[in-house]
Scaffold this active site. Structure first.
Site, PDB file in Angstrom:
ATOM      1  N   HIS A  79      24.226  49.006  42.942  1.00  0.00           N
ATOM      2  CA  HIS A  79      23.038  48.605  43.714  1.00  0.00           C
ATOM      3  C   HIS A  79      23.543  48.244  45.109  1.00  0.00           C
ATOM      4  O   HIS A  79      24.567  47.586  45.239  1.00  0.00           O
ATOM      5  CB  HIS A  79      22.443  47.398  42.975  1.00  0.00           C
ATOM      6  CG  HIS A  79      21.310  46.672  43.604  1.00  0.00           C
ATOM      7  ND1 HIS A  79      20.278  47.299  44.244  1.00  0.00           N
ATOM      8  CD2 HIS A  79      21.027  45.339  43.657  1.00  0.00           C
ATOM      9  CE1 HIS A  79      19.410  46.370  44.650  1.00  0.00           C
ATOM     10  NE2 HIS A  79      19.849  45.178  44.319  1.00  0.00           N
ATOM     11  N   ASP A  83      24.097  41.376  48.711  1.00  0.00           N
ATOM     12  CA  ASP A  83      24.764  40.329  47.914  1.00  0.00           C
ATOM     13  C   ASP A  83      25.838  40.945  47.007  1.00  0.00           C
ATOM     14  O   ASP A  83      26.744  40.252  46.567  1.00  0.00           O
ATOM     15  CB  ASP A  83      23.768  39.481  47.102  1.00  0.00           C
ATOM     16  CG  ASP A  83      22.777  40.290  46.292  1.00  0.00           C
ATOM     17  OD1 ASP A  83      22.432  41.421  46.692  1.00  0.00           O
ATOM     18  OD2 ASP A  83      22.324  39.772  45.248  1.00  0.00           O
ATOM     19  N   HIS A 145      16.063  46.238  40.321  1.00  0.00           N
ATOM     20  CA  HIS A 145      14.808  46.121  41.032  1.00  0.00           C
ATOM     21  C   HIS A 145      14.703  46.953  42.304  1.00  0.00           C
ATOM     22  O   HIS A 145      13.733  46.766  43.070  1.00  0.00           O
ATOM     23  CB  HIS A 145      14.571  44.642  41.363  1.00  0.00           C
ATOM     24  CG  HIS A 145      15.564  44.102  42.367  1.00  0.00           C
ATOM     25  ND1 HIS A 145      15.166  43.565  43.568  1.00  0.00           N
ATOM     26  CD2 HIS A 145      16.902  44.059  42.374  1.00  0.00           C
ATOM     27  CE1 HIS A 145      16.231  43.187  44.266  1.00  0.00           C
ATOM     28  NE2 HIS A 145      17.290  43.465  43.547  1.00  0.00           N
ATOM     29  N   ASP A 164      21.505  43.348  38.620  1.00  0.00           N
ATOM     30  CA  ASP A 164      20.610  42.186  38.744  1.00  0.00           C
ATOM     31  C   ASP A 164      19.820  41.894  37.461  1.00  0.00           C
ATOM     32  O   ASP A 164      19.451  40.743  37.210  1.00  0.00           O
ATOM     33  CB  ASP A 164      19.644  42.391  39.912  1.00  0.00           C
ATOM     34  CG  ASP A 164      20.311  42.173  41.266  1.00  0.00           C
ATOM     35  OD1 ASP A 164      21.221  41.331  41.348  1.00  0.00           O
ATOM     36  OD2 ASP A 164      19.910  42.829  42.235  1.00  0.00           O
ATOM     37  N   TYR A 192      14.328  33.895  37.709  1.00  0.00           N
ATOM     38  CA  TYR A 192      14.832  35.150  38.272  1.00  0.00           C
ATOM     39  C   TYR A 192      13.892  36.300  37.908  1.00  0.00           C
ATOM     40  O   TYR A 192      13.486  37.090  38.765  1.00  0.00           O
ATOM     41  CB  TYR A 192      16.248  35.425  37.743  1.00  0.00           C
ATOM     42  CG  TYR A 192      16.973  36.477  38.524  1.00  0.00           C
ATOM     43  CD1 TYR A 192      17.860  36.121  39.540  1.00  0.00           C
ATOM     44  CD2 TYR A 192      16.755  37.828  38.286  1.00  0.00           C
ATOM     45  CE1 TYR A 192      18.504  37.092  40.289  1.00  0.00           C
ATOM     46  CE2 TYR A 192      17.392  38.796  39.022  1.00  0.00           C
ATOM     47  CZ  TYR A 192      18.265  38.424  40.026  1.00  0.00           C
ATOM     48  OH  TYR A 192      18.885  39.394  40.762  1.00  0.00           O
ATOM     49  N   HIS A 225      24.661  38.324  38.635  1.00  0.00           N
ATOM     50  CA  HIS A 225      24.523  36.911  39.020  1.00  0.00           C
ATOM     51  C   HIS A 225      24.534  36.062  37.758  1.00  0.00           C
ATOM     52  O   HIS A 225      23.918  36.435  36.747  1.00  0.00           O
ATOM     53  CB  HIS A 225      23.177  36.631  39.702  1.00  0.00           C
ATOM     54  CG  HIS A 225      22.953  37.373  40.976  1.00  0.00           C
ATOM     55  ND1 HIS A 225      23.572  37.042  42.157  1.00  0.00           N
ATOM     56  CD2 HIS A 225      22.161  38.427  41.260  1.00  0.00           C
ATOM     57  CE1 HIS A 225      23.161  37.873  43.114  1.00  0.00           C
ATOM     58  NE2 HIS A 225      22.306  38.723  42.588  1.00  0.00           N
TER      59      HIS A 225
HETATM   60 FE   LIG Z   1      19.293  42.993  44.126  1.00  0.00          FE
HETATM   61 FE   LIG Z   2      21.575  40.552  43.362  1.00  0.00          FE
END
Ligand SMILES: [Fe+2]
Ligand SMILES: [Fe+2]
Ligand SMILES: Cc1cc2nc3c(=O)[nH]c(=O)nc-3n(C[C@H](O)[C@H](O)[C@H](O)COP(=O)(O)O)c2cc1C
Length: 399
Positions: A79, A83, A145, A164, A192, A225
């Site tokens: 992705h 981040d 996402h 994610d 989340y 995460h």
């Molecule tokens: Fe993301």
């Molecule tokens: Fe992320």
């Protein structure tokens, strides 16, 4: 501190204890977060995702303790969001022999962020990549996402790198789900889901069904995460199925904003009515609470009753950002109603009802207005509204 999560597979991420806002200031992260990156040491060497750019130096120092970056063969970028890809340019300067592995949509998003002529390899669902002893399997997960999102599955270890999905903004001392407070973990996983994934719930349902049909053994789910799911890893998959279904829950939220407590007194009366009818509720003063936490409470409620007094022919502005984000999340299967105090023109109740409709809420009962501070009979009308909403909700939630 890097952690070996499976023999030869290391977590090489960063724990960001101090993070309190994500996506600029759009998402609160009251328990910090982690950026999870992984290193697979096999005949071929692979890195799975990186970390956010401000942590690049610490990240690379940690990686160098385990491997000479020049020996890295693949940098799997599940992705492109910064981040996870922020440290990619610095890593690629040292990983001079590496190929960046992306999904087909990642061929748009990764170059779209960095504009570098790295060696790329685009993969799709079902494609495999041998690392020697281990084989990787790629599964595209578009809109979980972003369009580019993909999962990477390590066949030999039954390990799913889910990016994610299944993640949490949750900084912790240890890396695994069985080492943290389960209530905190569930709260953060839910927050989340609500704030990031709710709009894509239909895709979540479909993707989970598709992956379960492959009957891949899953021993561990390693998101990008928060903590990794190793104890009963499918528990979070079951939770996602439940959340994505958005079945109406037999509980309510009374959300209000008020300047001189007139609408607040009405809100309390609505709450009394709900409780009279046996429906638990949360009474939330909008401007005093975190927007993402409010939306998480709304997500969990089958009924949402919203109150605002009228100000300058409108509703109170603290409610506007809540409605704005709520609309985008496209929540389903909720009923609601509106109420509020006014002085002379009293537009707020109609306007709040219009907002509720835009948020996908079925306005189930006529709103209640009270002129100036509410009289006893107006408070009784608010209690009756609470009881009526409770009755409708009970009808909706009777399975
Ligand atoms: Fe993301
Ligand atoms: Fe992320
Ligand atoms: C700055 C301001 C603007 C207002 N504008 C309107 C208005 O446009 N129309 C109206 O009906 N009432 C208006 N009001 C009156 C309030 O709606 C009324 O005082 C109400 O009882 C306040 O309820 P609350 O204590 O729940 O905020 C206004 C009040 C204030 C303080």
């Amino acid at each position: 501190m890097h952690t070996e999560i499976k023999p030869g597979i290391h977590w090489i991420g960063i724990v960001d204890w101090g993070l309190r806002h994500f996506h600029g200031h759009e998402l609160s992260t009251n328990r910090g977060s982690t950026y999870n990156s992984y290193l697979i040491l096999d005949e071929k060497i692979a890195v799975v995702d990186t970390v956010w750019a401000p942590f690049t130096d610490d990240y690379l120092a940690q990686l160098r303790q385990l491997v000479d970056p020049a020996r890295i063969d693949y940098v799997i970028t599940n992705h492109a969001e910064p981040d996870h890809s922020g440290a990619l340019p610095a890593l690629m300067r040292e990983a001079v022999n590496a190929t960046v592995v992306v999904s087909k949509k990642g061929m748009d998003s990764v170059p779209g962020h960095y504009h570098q002529d790295w060696r790329f390899k685009a993969v799709g669902t079902g494609d495999t990549l041998s690392l020697g002893r281990r084989e990787l399997l790629f599964l595209e997960a578009p809109m979980l996402h972003w369009p580019d999102t993909m999962f990477t599955y390590v066949k030999n270890d039954a390990l799913l790198f889910s990016n994610d999905a299944f993640g949490q903004h949750y900084a912790t001392a240890f890396r695994f789900n069985d080492q943290v407070d389960p209530l905190e973990l569930e709260q953060e996983a839910l927050k989340y889901y609500v704030n990031i994934l709710t709009p894509y719930s239909a895709m979540v349902t479909k993707k989970i069904a598709e992956i379960l049909a492959l009957k891949l053994p899953v021993d561990m789910i390693a998101p990008s995460h928060g903590v990794l799911w190793r104890q009963n890893p499918l528990q979070i998959v079951t939770k996602y199925q439940e959340w994505a279904a958005q079945q109406p829950q037999p509980q309510a939220v009374v959300l209000y904003e008020s300047m001189w407590h007139a609408t607040r007194r009405m809100a309390e009366a609505v709450g009394d009515g709900l409780a009279d009818a046996g429906v638990p509720y949360k009474l939330i003063y909008a401007s005093a609470n975190d927007r993402n936490d409010i939306l998480t409470d709304i997500f969990q409620a089958g009924a949402v009753v919203v109150g605002s007094s009228t100000v300058n022919n409108g509703f109170l502005p603290s409610l506007a950002p809540i409605f704005s984000e709520w609309k985008g999340l496209r929540m389903k299967n909720k009923i609601g109603a509106a109420f509020g105090s006014y002085g002379w023109s009293g537009e707020s109740v109609k306007l709040v009802e219009a907002q509720l409709k835009e948020c996908g809420v079925t306005v189930a009962h006529p709103g209640i207005l009270a002129k100036w501070q509410p009289k006893p009979e107006e408070l009784e009308a608010c209690r009756a509204l609470g009881r009526a909403v409770a009755a409708t909700l009970k009808g909706e939630t009777k399975a």
